[in-house]
Design a protein around this motif. Structure first.
Motif, PDB file in Angstrom:
ATOM      1  N   SER A 270      28.089   5.664  38.143  1.00  0.00           N
ATOM      2  CA  SER A 270      27.305   5.044  39.212  1.00  0.00           C
ATOM      3  C   SER A 270      26.848   6.123  40.185  1.00  0.00           C
ATOM      4  N   ILE A 278      30.228   8.248  41.136  1.00  0.00           N
ATOM      5  CA  ILE A 278      31.416   7.483  40.753  1.00  0.00           C
ATOM      6  C   ILE A 278      31.748   7.785  39.291  1.00  0.00           C
ATOM      7  N   ASP A 280      34.389   7.303  35.807  1.00  0.00           N
ATOM      8  CA  ASP A 280      35.172   6.268  35.120  1.00  0.00           C
ATOM      9  C   ASP A 280      36.643   6.668  34.987  1.00  0.00           C
ATOM     10  N   GLY A 282      40.122   6.998  37.375  1.00  0.00           N
ATOM     11  CA  GLY A 282      40.792   6.831  38.658  1.00  0.00           C
ATOM     12  C   GLY A 282      42.283   7.074  38.538  1.00  0.00           C
ATOM     13  N   GLU A 315      40.388   2.400  38.824  1.00  0.00           N
ATOM     14  CA  GLU A 315      39.562   2.723  37.663  1.00  0.00           C
ATOM     15  C   GLU A 315      38.499   3.773  37.946  1.00  0.00           C
ATOM     16  N   HIS A 316      38.293   4.119  39.202  1.00  0.00           N
ATOM     17  CA  HIS A 316      37.171   4.972  39.563  1.00  0.00           C
ATOM     18  C   HIS A 316      37.604   6.187  40.367  1.00  0.00           C
TER      19      HIS A 316
END
Length: 372
Positions: A270, A278, A280, A282, A315-316
């Motif tokens: 993103s 952003i 993928d 995290g 997750e990020h």
């Protein structure tokens, strides 16, 4: 399940994927093994940083005598892979675990740590019940103040009691100077580590004077490998994460001469703001504790000098992008050096070995999740 990836460019890996630079890894392994051999120390690297029998066998080929682990279930993983000399550097409590240790002695040669007579007595009773014998060592508190028997009279009395128990064989001691690894002043660090290890030397001498075996003296972390290896008492060092040389050890503990070998490949998913990207990956991919991870650039080798990992959600990963990095696009893949390997490896099922930009091998991580 990963066989179709062998020979493919690392840029084709699905993300997030944890990779290891095989050239850096092998150089680190061989350097550590040669260094400890030059100091006349055996190497029993702690497996918490890799959790992989494949890697353990590579370390054995380099000169390691066995592995160190923390749990019976981890020891079982390595024993099943044919590794016999296994130090479980943790007290084993509970009948189920003791049953498994007794069984383990029939197909490996484990060493179990105790710091209280109750632990030793229970292990000895189980070994007698199962018709076997297990090696044990005493853990001495040399300043970590976590576990370990108090040095001096308490340790002496424990050694005398444990040495008399049929079913187990007392062979030595261990201590961990982990509380001193990140001291910033080199002279203070060296002085305090030498003083801590001197406690082990005094303990060993007392045991020998009492006619008690103390042929094994285990100590050492990656952040103290150079100092502890200079101390006379230890017969072996547990320094394991030197094989990956992650930033925690190089930036916080002063480890020099080794190359960071782990890389996490993640994808930009993103770009809602010009100054933000952003990923993928995290907290389920990179653990934020102990030491921050480092963004080093794209998988194609383009540096991202003014981009940083600002934070990690579940997750990020959130990147803050400076003017030179704001042309990152959705779909671009970046490489990150994990800050601390111990907390990263356990989040992944496999480690992708990279050489010359290509996937050369895939190593499973069967020790992840071994908590009992």
């Amino acid at each position: 399940m990963f066989a179709n990836l062998i020979g493919r460019p690392k840029a084709e890996l699905d993300t997030p994927s944890l990779t290891v630079d095989l050239d850096a890894f092998e150089q680190n392994v061989d350097k550590a093994a040669a260094f400890l051999a030059s100091k006349n120390k055996q190497w029993r690297p702690h497996a918490k940083c890799h959790k992989s029998p494949v890697i353990a066998h590579r370390l054995l080929r380099a000169g390691a005598i066995g592995v160190t682990c923390a749990k019976v279930s981890e020891a079982e993983v390595f024993a099943q892979a044919g590794i016999r000399d296994i130090l479980i550097a943790n007290a084993i409590v509970g009948s189920q675990k003791l049953e498994r240790v007794a069984s383990l002695t029939h197909w490996a040669d484990p060493v179990i740590v105790v710091d209280h007579f109750v632990q030793a007595e229970a292990l000895a009773a189980m070994c007698r019940k199962r018709g076997t014998t297990c090696r044990v060592i005493l853990e001495v508190n040399i300043g970590m103040n976590r576990v370990g028997i108090r040095p001096g009279t308490d340790t002496r009395e424990l050694a005398q009691g444990v040495a008399k128990l049929p079913g187990i064989r007392l062979v030595g001691i261990m201590g961990y100077e982990g509380h001193l690894l990140a001291l910033s002043d080199p002279e203070e660090k060296a002085h305090k580590i030498r003083n801590a290890i001197a406690i082990l030397e005094e303990t060993r001498d007392t045991m020998l004077q009492d006619g008690i075996e103390c042929s094994l003296v285990s100590a050492g972390g990656t952040g103290s490998i150079e100092i502890t290896s200079e101390c006379a008492a230890p017969t072996e060092l547990q320094s394991g994460a030197v094989i990956f040389a992650d930033p925690f050890y190089s930036e916080r503990c002063g480890l020099v001469g080794y190359t960071p070998a782990l890389r996490l490949i993640a994808t930009v998913v993103s770009r809602g703001k010009l100054e933000r990207g952003i990923l993928d990956a995290g907290r389920k991919t990179l653990h934020p504790d102990t030491h921050p991870s480092k963004l080093i650039g794209t998988v194609e080798g383009r540096p991202l000098n003014d981009a940083v990992i600002a934070s990690l959600n579940a997750e990020h990963g959130i990147l803050e992008l400076g003017p030179q990095s704001q042309d990152l696009r959705i779909g671009d893949k970046v490489e990150i050096i994990p800050g601390y390997c111990d907390f990263t490896m356990i989040l992944h099922r496999a480690l992708f070995g990279i050489r010359g930009g290509l996937v050369e091998t895939v190593w499973p991580i069967p020790g992840r999740g071994c908590l009992q």
